[in-house]
Design a protein around this motif. Structure first.
Motif, mmCIF file in Angstrom:
data_model
loop_
_atom_site.group_PDB
_atom_site.id
_atom_site.type_symbol
_atom_site.label_atom_id
_atom_site.label_comp_id
_atom_site.label_asym_id
_atom_site.label_seq_id
_atom_site.Cartn_x
_atom_site.Cartn_y
_atom_site.Cartn_z
ATOM 1 N N THR A 273 0.847 -1.185 0.000
ATOM 2 C CA THR A 273 0.000 0.000 0.000
ATOM 3 C C THR A 273 0.885 1.237 0.000
ATOM 4 N N VAL B 55 -3.862 0.134 -2.978
ATOM 5 C CA VAL B 55 -3.213 -1.164 -2.833
ATOM 6 C C VAL B 55 -2.715 -1.634 -4.190
ATOM 7 N N GLY C 266 -7.445 -4.196 0.161
ATOM 8 C CA GLY C 266 -7.074 -3.140 1.097
ATOM 9 C C GLY C 266 -8.067 -2.939 2.212
ATOM 10 N N TYR D 222 2.019 -3.769 5.864
ATOM 11 C CA TYR D 222 2.407 -4.076 4.493
ATOM 12 C C TYR D 222 3.912 -3.963 4.338
#
Length: 71
Positions: free
Chosen positions: A11, A17, A53, A60
């Motif tokens: 992200t 995303v 997302g 992430y």
């Protein structure tokens, strides 16, 4: 060097995303990680949420594919 294929989800910090299939180096795994030889894998509902997302407070990047069968 031993490579494996992975689906990386990242992200940009504002909700966008991105997904990409990449080759990763097995030697770069943290020493505490369990290593299995995956024969079959699938994406499930949780993976779909990660890819979209929709999971808040997720760190992430992540590697998708929570369901796996192997040795």
């Amino acid at each position: 060097m031993s490579l494996y294929r992975a689906l990386i989800v990242q992200t940009d910090g504002v909700g966008n995303v991105s997904r990409e299939q990449v080759m990763l180096n097995r030697e770069d795994l943290p020493p505490s990680e369990l290593l299995i030889e995956v024969k079959y894998t699938a994406l499930n509902y949780y993976d779909a949420l990660v890819l979209s997302g929709r999971i808040e407070h997720l760190k992430y990047p992540v590697v998708g594919g929570i369901d796996a069968a192997g040795v």
